[in-house]
Design an enzyme around this catalytic site. Sequence first.
Site, short mmCIF file in Angstrom:
data_model
loop_
_atom_site.label_atom_id
_atom_site.label_comp_id
_atom_site.label_asym_id
_atom_site.label_seq_id
_atom_site.Cartn_x
_atom_site.Cartn_y
_atom_site.Cartn_z
N ASN A 163 0.83 -1.20 0.00
CA ASN A 163 0.00 0.00 0.00
C ASN A 163 0.87 1.25 0.00
O ASN A 163 1.96 1.26 0.56
CB ASN A 163 -0.93 0.02 1.22
CG ASN A 163 -1.85 -1.20 1.22
OD1 ASN A 163 -2.09 -1.80 0.18
ND2 ASN A 163 -2.34 -1.58 2.39
N HIS B 159 6.02 -0.65 -2.64
CA HIS B 159 5.52 0.00 -3.86
C HIS B 159 5.53 1.53 -3.75
O HIS B 159 4.88 2.21 -4.54
CB HIS B 159 4.09 -0.47 -4.17
CG HIS B 159 4.04 -1.91 -4.60
ND1 HIS B 159 2.88 -2.64 -4.60
CD2 HIS B 159 5.02 -2.74 -5.05
CE1 HIS B 159 3.14 -3.87 -5.05
NE2 HIS B 159 4.44 -3.96 -5.31
C1 BV8 Z 1 8.24 -5.82 -11.48
C2 BV8 Z 1 1.74 1.39 -6.90
C3 BV8 Z 1 10.20 -6.41 -12.57
C4 BV8 Z 1 0.85 2.00 -7.91
C5 BV8 Z 1 1.55 -0.91 -7.49
C6 BV8 Z 1 2.54 -11.18 -16.15
C7 BV8 Z 1 2.58 -12.17 -15.20
C8 BV8 Z 1 3.19 -11.97 -13.95
C9 BV8 Z 1 3.74 -10.72 -13.63
C10 BV8 Z 1 3.68 -9.73 -14.57
C11 BV8 Z 1 3.08 -9.94 -15.83
N1 BV8 Z 1 3.19 -8.79 -16.52
C12 BV8 Z 1 3.81 -7.86 -15.75
C13 BV8 Z 1 4.14 -8.43 -14.59
C14 BV8 Z 1 4.83 -7.81 -13.47
C15 BV8 Z 1 3.88 -6.86 -12.75
C16 BV8 Z 1 2.62 -7.57 -12.33
O1 BV8 Z 1 2.66 -8.32 -11.35
N2 BV8 Z 1 1.52 -7.31 -13.04
C17 BV8 Z 1 0.27 -7.93 -12.66
C18 BV8 Z 1 -0.89 -6.93 -12.90
C19 BV8 Z 1 0.10 -9.19 -13.53
N3 BV8 Z 1 4.60 -6.40 -11.60
C20 BV8 Z 1 5.40 -5.32 -11.71
O2 BV8 Z 1 5.50 -4.67 -12.72
C21 BV8 Z 1 6.24 -5.01 -10.49
N4 BV8 Z 1 7.59 -4.83 -10.90
O3 BV8 Z 1 7.79 -6.91 -11.72
O4 BV8 Z 1 9.49 -5.44 -11.83
C22 BV8 Z 1 11.53 -5.90 -12.69
C23 BV8 Z 1 12.56 -6.78 -12.48
C24 BV8 Z 1 13.82 -6.32 -12.58
C25 BV8 Z 1 14.05 -4.99 -12.92
C26 BV8 Z 1 12.99 -4.11 -13.14
C27 BV8 Z 1 11.72 -4.57 -13.03
C28 BV8 Z 1 5.80 -3.71 -9.82
C29 BV8 Z 1 4.42 -3.86 -9.29
C30 BV8 Z 1 4.08 -2.62 -8.48
C31 BV8 Z 1 2.98 -1.87 -9.20
N5 BV8 Z 1 2.54 -0.79 -8.32
N6 BV8 Z 1 1.22 0.08 -6.66
C32 BV8 Z 1 -0.32 2.59 -7.21
O5 BV8 Z 1 -0.65 2.14 -6.10
O6 BV8 Z 1 -0.89 3.50 -7.80
S1 BV8 Z 1 0.70 -2.35 -7.38
C33 BV8 Z 1 -0.82 -2.01 -6.76
O7 BV8 Z 1 -1.50 -3.24 -6.90
C34 BV8 Z 1 -0.89 -1.65 -5.29
O8 BV8 Z 1 0.36 -1.70 -4.66
C35 BV8 Z 1 -1.79 -2.68 -4.68
O9 BV8 Z 1 -1.37 -3.10 -3.44
C36 BV8 Z 1 -1.67 -3.76 -5.65
C37 BV8 Z 1 -2.99 -4.46 -5.82
O10 BV8 Z 1 -2.90 -5.58 -5.13
P1 BV8 Z 1 -3.64 -5.75 -3.72
O11 BV8 Z 1 -2.96 -4.91 -2.70
O12 BV8 Z 1 -3.66 -7.20 -3.52
O13 BV8 Z 1 -5.08 -5.15 -3.90
P2 BV8 Z 1 -6.31 -5.83 -4.62
O14 BV8 Z 1 -7.36 -4.79 -4.78
O15 BV8 Z 1 -5.82 -6.58 -5.81
O16 BV8 Z 1 -6.82 -6.93 -3.56
C38 BV8 Z 1 -7.41 -6.51 -2.37
C39 BV8 Z 1 -7.69 -7.79 -1.57
O17 BV8 Z 1 -8.23 -7.39 -0.31
C40 BV8 Z 1 -8.72 -8.68 -2.24
O18 BV8 Z 1 -8.27 -10.01 -2.17
C41 BV8 Z 1 -9.98 -8.50 -1.39
O19 BV8 Z 1 -10.72 -9.69 -1.28
C42 BV8 Z 1 -9.38 -8.15 -0.04
N7 BV8 Z 1 -10.26 -7.31 0.78
C43 BV8 Z 1 -11.13 -6.34 0.37
N8 BV8 Z 1 -11.74 -5.80 1.46
C44 BV8 Z 1 -11.22 -6.43 2.55
C45 BV8 Z 1 -10.28 -7.38 2.13
N9 BV8 Z 1 -9.62 -8.17 2.98
C46 BV8 Z 1 -9.88 -8.01 4.29
N10 BV8 Z 1 -10.76 -7.13 4.78
C47 BV8 Z 1 -11.46 -6.32 3.95
N11 BV8 Z 1 -12.35 -5.45 4.46
#
Ligand code: BV8
Length: 232
Positions: free
Chosen positions: A97, A114
Amino acid sequence: MTNRTFTPKVVVLTGAGISAESGIRTFRASDGLWEEHRIEDVATPEGFQRNPELVQRFYNQRRQQLQQSEIQPNAAHYALAELEQKLAGNLLLITQNVDNLHERAGSKNLIHMHGELLKVRCQHCASIYPWQQDITTSDHCAKCGGSLRPHIVWFGEMPFEMQRIYQALQQCDYFIAIGTSGNVYPAAGFVEEANFANATTVELNLEPGKGRSAFKQAYYGAATEVVPEYCR
Ligand code: BV8
Ligand code: ZN
């Protein structure tokens, strides 16, 4: 032999779900959409190059929302800060976060892998500044005059402190993932590292995340109920 009580080494990973009950929308709830753009499109270096004003607007809006008085840490944030006190230095909190609710709840040993919404970084000399108000493309670095960007890790950029994170995962006894859907890497892969280190891996979430099968234990429900209960 002094029977020192065993203090487990705990690594906690939080995601947007821990801040949901504080009023901050999760990524899946907004199904990754913002102003008809996919977050993966605006939250990228290419997106910032293409249209810095749009991306600055996206972060200015979230900065303003975070600073509204009704946005406060919730019982889950406080439970983690208390657990850190109890474990006396044996808890590392890694958050995906970019909000500041963990700090405001009292967590100290914290990594924002992040980045942070309330900071900006110089694109030239990488100096980091606290930032509360809107940022525009005319704001410049006080040190070198370079242009400023949100201190946020965008898709395709390397998250912060990965070496320190992997070291902690290789030595931990417990790995607890809270409020994360397991969609975003490398964070989504931390549970495998912890399993490899024979840690007890636990998912605390509203519903099963993508990596559900990798966790040895799982407790489902709202973070403000499940986290204080588990951290007791
Ligand atoms: C990197 C800042 C490499 C931005 C963020 C294909 C396959 C695999 C990976 C990749 C791919 N293509 C690209 C990639 C890599 C990519 C990636 O993973 N993409 C995904 C979309 C497939 N990752 C990256 O690019 C990362 N960097 O890989 O670098 C590299 C290596 C060497 C050299 C250079 C580079 C960088 C990723 C960071 C991106 N930035 N945040 C912003 O915030 O504006 S990520 C962003 O997403 C946030 O940080 C956030 O945290 C995250 C979303 O995930 P969650 O936190 O899990 O949130 P989400 O909404 O998804 O889920 C919420 C959960 O809470 C749910 O499960 C829900 O049920 C639950 N919930 C809801 N309410 C409640 C609850 N639980 C409890 N109580 C409640 N009340
Ligand atoms: Zn600079």
